[in-house]
Design a protein around this motif. Structure first.
Motif, PDB file in Angstrom:
ATOM      1  N   THR A 245       0.832  -1.288  -0.103  1.00 39.36           N
ATOM      2  CA  THR A 245       0.009   0.044   0.106  1.00 39.36           C
ATOM      3  C   THR A 245       0.799   1.400   0.128  1.00 39.36           C
ATOM      4  O   THR A 245       1.792   1.248   0.603  1.00 39.36           O
ATOM      5  CB  THR A 245      -0.930   0.009   1.182  1.00 39.36           C
ATOM      6  OG1 THR A 245      -1.833  -1.236   1.278  1.00 39.36           O
ATOM      7  CG2 THR A 245      -1.722   1.105   1.258  1.00 39.36           C
ATOM      8  N   VAL A 246       0.594   2.380  -0.854  1.00 36.93           N
ATOM      9  CA  VAL A 246       1.651   3.553  -0.970  1.00 36.93           C
ATOM     10  C   VAL A 246       1.114   4.351   0.213  1.00 36.93           C
ATOM     11  O   VAL A 246       0.063   4.722   0.464  1.00 36.93           O
ATOM     12  CB  VAL A 246       1.256   3.807  -2.319  1.00 36.93           C
ATOM     13  CG1 VAL A 246       2.152   5.254  -2.610  1.00 36.93           C
ATOM     14  CG2 VAL A 246       1.635   3.133  -3.692  1.00 36.93           C
ATOM     15  N   GLY A 264       3.971   8.918  -9.419  1.00 38.36           N
ATOM     16  CA  GLY A 264       3.086   8.547 -10.380  1.00 38.36           C
ATOM     17  C   GLY A 264       1.965   7.629  -9.506  1.00 38.36           C
ATOM     18  O   GLY A 264       1.023   7.394 -10.354  1.00 38.36           O
ATOM     19  N   ILE A 265       2.128   7.314  -8.327  1.00 37.55           N
ATOM     20  CA  ILE A 265       1.207   6.204  -7.821  1.00 37.55           C
ATOM     21  C   ILE A 265       0.838   6.967  -6.537  1.00 37.55           C
ATOM     22  O   ILE A 265       1.266   7.435  -5.660  1.00 37.55           O
ATOM     23  CB  ILE A 265       1.771   5.071  -7.474  1.00 37.55           C
ATOM     24  CG1 ILE A 265       2.214   4.259  -8.738  1.00 37.55           C
ATOM     25  CG2 ILE A 265       0.670   4.217  -6.885  1.00 37.55           C
ATOM     26  CD1 ILE A 265       2.925   2.806  -8.491  1.00 37.55           C
ATOM     27  N   GLU A 338      16.659   1.675  -4.049  1.00 33.07           N
ATOM     28  CA  GLU A 338      17.008   2.141  -5.569  1.00 33.07           C
ATOM     29  C   GLU A 338      16.935   0.970  -6.367  1.00 33.07           C
ATOM     30  O   GLU A 338      16.660   0.917  -7.595  1.00 33.07           O
ATOM     31  CB  GLU A 338      18.286   2.822  -5.907  1.00 33.07           C
ATOM     32  CG  GLU A 338      19.545   2.083  -5.694  1.00 33.07           C
ATOM     33  CD  GLU A 338      19.920   2.215  -4.251  1.00 33.07           C
ATOM     34  OE1 GLU A 338      21.122   2.128  -3.798  1.00 33.07           O
ATOM     35  OE2 GLU A 338      19.158   2.781  -3.393  1.00 33.07           O
ATOM     36  N   ASP A 339      16.775  -0.100  -5.678  1.00 31.92           N
ATOM     37  CA  ASP A 339      16.841  -1.716  -6.450  1.00 31.92           C
ATOM     38  C   ASP A 339      15.414  -2.105  -6.612  1.00 31.92           C
ATOM     39  O   ASP A 339      14.994  -3.252  -7.129  1.00 31.92           O
ATOM     40  CB  ASP A 339      17.865  -2.697  -5.833  1.00 31.92           C
ATOM     41  CG  ASP A 339      19.165  -2.328  -6.013  1.00 31.92           C
ATOM     42  OD1 ASP A 339      19.583  -1.648  -6.914  1.00 31.92           O
ATOM     43  OD2 ASP A 339      19.963  -2.763  -5.058  1.00 31.92           O
ATOM     44  N   ALA A 340      14.313  -1.401  -5.993  1.00 31.00           N
ATOM     45  CA  ALA A 340      13.169  -1.952  -6.221  1.00 31.00           C
ATOM     46  C   ALA A 340      12.109  -1.175  -7.046  1.00 31.00           C
ATOM     47  O   ALA A 340      12.580   0.161  -7.090  1.00 31.00           O
ATOM     48  CB  ALA A 340      12.301  -1.834  -5.005  1.00 31.00           C
ATOM     49  N   VAL A 341      11.505  -1.453  -7.935  1.00 30.21           N
ATOM     50  CA  VAL A 341      10.356  -0.762  -8.909  1.00 30.21           C
ATOM     51  C   VAL A 341       9.002  -1.078  -8.192  1.00 30.21           C
ATOM     52  O   VAL A 341       8.484  -1.993  -7.865  1.00 30.21           O
ATOM     53  CB  VAL A 341      10.459  -1.280 -10.064  1.00 30.21           C
ATOM     54  CG1 VAL A 341       9.427  -0.702 -11.179  1.00 30.21           C
ATOM     55  CG2 VAL A 341      11.992  -1.329 -10.631  1.00 30.21           C
ATOM     56  N   LEU A 342       8.234  -0.012  -8.211  1.00 33.73           N
ATOM     57  CA  LEU A 342       6.764   0.054  -7.963  1.00 33.73           C
ATOM     58  C   LEU A 342       6.117  -0.079  -9.108  1.00 33.73           C
ATOM     59  O   LEU A 342       6.015   0.904 -10.167  1.00 33.73           O
ATOM     60  CB  LEU A 342       6.444   1.581  -7.077  1.00 33.73           C
ATOM     61  CG  LEU A 342       5.309   1.448  -6.063  1.00 33.73           C
ATOM     62  CD1 LEU A 342       5.457  -0.038  -5.310  1.00 33.73           C
ATOM     63  CD2 LEU A 342       5.001   2.560  -5.182  1.00 33.73           C
ATOM     64  N   LEU A 343       5.104  -1.002  -9.250  1.00 36.42           N
ATOM     65  CA  LEU A 343       4.332  -1.293 -10.324  1.00 36.42           C
ATOM     66  C   LEU A 343       2.685  -0.889  -9.940  1.00 36.42           C
ATOM     67  O   LEU A 343       2.375  -1.347  -8.757  1.00 36.42           O
ATOM     68  CB  LEU A 343       4.423  -2.570 -10.933  1.00 36.42           C
ATOM     69  CG  LEU A 343       5.699  -3.153 -11.184  1.00 36.42           C
ATOM     70  CD1 LEU A 343       5.751  -4.413 -11.584  1.00 36.42           C
ATOM     71  CD2 LEU A 343       6.318  -2.341 -12.451  1.00 36.42           C
ATOM     72  N   PRO A 344       2.133  -0.508 -10.771  1.00 35.70           N
ATOM     73  CA  PRO A 344       0.592  -0.545 -10.476  1.00 35.70           C
ATOM     74  C   PRO A 344      -0.288  -1.931 -10.226  1.00 35.70           C
ATOM     75  O   PRO A 344       0.410  -2.763 -10.792  1.00 35.70           O
ATOM     76  CB  PRO A 344      -0.192   0.173 -11.524  1.00 35.70           C
ATOM     77  CG  PRO A 344       1.092   0.700 -12.582  1.00 35.70           C
ATOM     78  CD  PRO A 344       2.257  -0.157 -12.020  1.00 35.70           C
TER      79      PRO A 344
END
Length: 350
Positions: A245-246, A264-265, A338-344
């Motif tokens: 959860t953001v 963006g989220i 910095e090694d993680a990416v957040l996706l919708p």
């Protein structure tokens, strides 16, 4: 001869069942584009539409500036290599390679020169007088590639060309295809595969297909480091995908605060955190997660740990451990923000 490939809203349907849905994609002159996806994703149908073996229900296919949608296959000037080689068993190697040239009524003297050139390029010159049954699988595939190259195509189509080979031969042929691409910088290559290693190794860009649609497209580095969808993250390399959860300046996972970029989220939105197994460390560090070792696999240079964290199975690829943890041990994992990416949440393009 150099020419790219362009799909303009290409849709293919069989008996009302859409197998390729409004594909828009461009392959630049001299580029290797891999179509990557599971069985039934539409990748082979896209290749067959370029070859002229299937007729789009709608949309257009271009080779360079030529609209070839209504042209028969033999008038498209395309070289094609398929999974099972499709060599003529009664013909010698040199005659198999010459087949397309004879069909195009090329002069005999030029045919001899072009066959010799194609066999030399693929390392098969010494086998010109043999029949396919006298060759190994890898050698037969080289002959199939030589036959496709002999017509000097602007476009080369490769449909799962290495899937019938064992792992050692596949690795060698990948290197050979990479070498051929360097020697033929003007030839556009469309390479269909379900094997992520082949796509990552060979392609300039990868188009990721699923359920008849294009899901993502980018360089191997872009798709691996910054995938746009959950499907891309899981299909291009292995990935840990965690529901989060953001929040403000990060996300929460299982009641823990995890630091990661949230551009963006919206705050309060459900999302998916993606982190590659080789970027997960063992022990204390940023973004710590504690769990229990569920499984451990030794892979030579690395150990892969499967760790249960609040009911979610995380993978960590660690350089060979002298004293790896055992099944049931409690461990702490960590990864850098910095090694993680957040996706919708949801993760695929509809």
């Amino acid at each position: 001869m150099s020419s790219g490939i362009r799909f303009e809203s290409v849709t293919v349907a069989y008996d009302g069942n859409v197998v390729l849905d409004a594909l828009d994609l461009a392959v630049e002159p001299g580029e290797v584009m891999a179509l990557l996806g599971p069985s039934g994703s539409g990748k082979t149908t896209a290749l067959r539409a370029v070859a002229g073996f299937v007729r789009p229900a709608s949309g257009r296919v271009y080779l360079g500036e030529r609209d070839v949608t209504d042209l028969p296959p033999h008038r498209r000037g395309i070289g094609m290599v398929v999974q099972q080689y499709a060599l003529f068993p009664h013909m010698r190697v040199e005659d198999n390679v010459a087949f397309g040239l004879k069909a195009r009524k090329v002069a005999k003297s030029e045919i001899r020169a072009r066959v010799a050139e194609a066999l030399e390029m693929t390392g098969m010159a010494a086998y010109a007088r043999r029949h396919p049954r006298e060759l190994s699988g890898g050698q037969q595939q080289r002959v199939a590639i030589a036959r496709a190259l002999a017509i000097r195509p602007g476009v080369l189509l490769l449909d799962e060309p290495l899937s019938a080979l064992d792992a050692r031969l596949r690795s060698g042929m990948l290197a050979e295809l990479a070498r051929l691409h360097r020697e033929l910088p003007d030839v556009s290559i469309l390479y269909v595969t379900h094997d992520q290693v082949e796509a990552l190794t060979l392609a300039d860009r990868i188009a990721v297909m699923d359920r008849a649609r294009l899901q993502d497209c980018g360089t191997p580095h872009e798709l691996y480091r910054a995938p746009k969808t959950q499907f891309t993250a899981s299909f291009v390399g292995n990935a840990n995908l965690l529901p989060v959860t953001v929040g403000e300046g990060g996300v929460s996972f299982g009641g823990r605060e995890v630091e990661v970029g949230t551009d963006g989220i919206a705050r309060g939105a459900q999302a998916t955190l993606c982190v590659r197994p080789h970027l997960v460390g063992l022990g204390s560090g940023p973004n710590q997660l504690t769990g229990t070792v569920d499984e451990i696999q030794w892979r030579g240079a690395t150990h892969r740990l499967y760790v249960d964290v609040d009911g979610h199975r995380l993978m960590a690829d660690l350089r060979e451990l002298k004293a790896p943890p055992a099944h049931g041990d409690a461990v702490t994992l960590h990864f850098a923000p910095e090694d993680a990416v957040l996706l919708p949440a949801g993760g695929s393009h509809d």
